[in-house]
Design a protein around this motif. Sequence first.
Motif, mmCIF file in Angstrom:
data_model
loop_
_atom_site.group_PDB
_atom_site.id
_atom_site.type_symbol
_atom_site.label_atom_id
_atom_site.label_comp_id
_atom_site.label_asym_id
_atom_site.label_seq_id
_atom_site.Cartn_x
_atom_site.Cartn_y
_atom_site.Cartn_z
ATOM 1 N N ARG A 193 0.807 -1.185 0.276
ATOM 2 C CA ARG A 193 -0.055 -0.061 -0.151
ATOM 3 C C ARG A 193 0.763 1.214 0.180
ATOM 4 O O ARG A 193 0.762 1.809 -0.841
ATOM 5 C CB ARG A 193 -0.523 0.053 1.276
ATOM 6 N N ALA A 194 1.682 0.940 0.934
ATOM 7 C CA ALA A 194 2.712 2.162 1.142
ATOM 8 C C ALA A 194 3.657 2.490 -0.374
ATOM 9 O O ALA A 194 3.235 3.466 -1.207
ATOM 10 C CB ALA A 194 4.013 2.147 2.014
ATOM 11 N N LEU A 195 4.066 1.125 -1.306
ATOM 12 C CA LEU A 195 5.425 1.875 -2.997
ATOM 13 C C LEU A 195 3.989 2.444 -4.037
ATOM 14 O O LEU A 195 4.361 3.213 -3.666
ATOM 15 C CB LEU A 195 5.632 0.848 -3.182
ATOM 16 N N THR A 196 2.704 1.792 -3.690
ATOM 17 C CA THR A 196 1.886 2.246 -4.585
ATOM 18 C C THR A 196 0.962 3.573 -4.790
ATOM 19 O O THR A 196 1.119 4.154 -5.524
ATOM 20 C CB THR A 196 0.152 0.963 -5.239
ATOM 21 N N ALA A 197 0.773 3.642 -3.169
ATOM 22 C CA ALA A 197 0.399 5.304 -3.045
ATOM 23 C C ALA A 197 1.353 6.118 -3.373
ATOM 24 O O ALA A 197 0.805 7.190 -3.971
ATOM 25 C CB ALA A 197 0.319 5.355 -1.738
ATOM 26 N N GLU A 198 2.892 5.816 -2.925
ATOM 27 C CA GLU A 198 3.771 6.471 -3.516
ATOM 28 C C GLU A 198 3.932 6.666 -4.382
ATOM 29 O O GLU A 198 4.292 7.946 -5.543
ATOM 30 C CB GLU A 198 4.999 5.994 -3.042
#
Length: 383
Positions: free
Chosen positions: A223-228
């Motif tokens: 979730r963190a990497l895709t949002a970034e």
Amino acid sequence: MARALYIHWPFCIRKCPYCDFNSHVRQDVDQARWAASMLADLRHEADIAGGEPLESVFFGGGTPSLMPPETVAALLAEAERLWGFAPGIEITLEANPSSVEAANFAALAQAGVNRVSLGIQSLREESLQFLGRLHNVGEALDAVETAQTNFDRVSIDLIYARPGQTEDAWHEELSQALALGTDHMSLYQLTIEPNTRFATDVRLGAFDPLADDPAADLFALTRALTAEAGLPAYEISNHARIGQESRHNLAYWRYRDYFGIGPGAHGRRGGTATLRHKKPENWLAAVENGGDGIKEARDLGLREQASEALLMGLRLAEGLDLGELSGRFSIAQRDLIAPEKLRLYSDLGLVRQDGSRITVTDSGMPLLDGLLAELVPEALVSA
């Protein structure tokens, strides 16, 4: 209101060991016979539920990129004749990234497909072998490039939380996948489904699935990497640039009508649940003998429809509006969600309530199955 058409092509070159979809390996497929039966099943569905134009068509499987492009073109032309296509219709086809299938991409685009979903599954050779995939990493990367040349929109699928996978390893692999520049990604944790070869392997001790805690860490990292990268999660396993969400899948998750044809296909139309015969030969015989492949058509009560809408809608980052569901199914809001459970999980930060809108938070999404079992009243589920 969105209306969607799902077309199931059940054949694969080889069955993947994790797959519990309705897919079958056959040495010979009579393409002319199958095309004629698909068209007949399509016409039957339109006779019952024609009228408003379609907003999406999705070819799933199995491996629909093994379909002859002329069959895809014929089905799309007939669907447009029978229903009409809404402006900007989304037409998706699932494909494996082998060089043989990628060679058909230009013809499939010419047939009318404007979005492709590529089953990459991994960008690591050893993982592709573990997952039983027939392509290698080079073919996967080439297929993405070919797809981006031929289709307006491209999505890729990856499977993570594989046995022994670390955060560093997944960070590197997902970053590589994000750099490919697709507008949509479906990122699934490896799940050991019953009646698959992996289920047998686990039972025999061939490998151990990744434990829950490290899998949850990988979920948070995802979730963190895709949002970034500008592809936030809009559904528990699906990530997209704003405006590039799968409109077809949103029709399912928002509980709109969709029509399903082909072996094993499910549908929901006007409060009726349809199910086609699952085994390809049984479906084919049913169509040729009776004009359609339907095994079951069952009317759903309003409470059962409401429970399905809740179970689907809470998967979405946008959640759902209890007021809208209340009016749609003539059920009081207080009877749609268990109020004491809603308060409990709101206090724990797993669910958020804003007026009549309910959403599962980022903290709650890893626990979604358990939350759904608690939040959706048993009286609805068992209706």
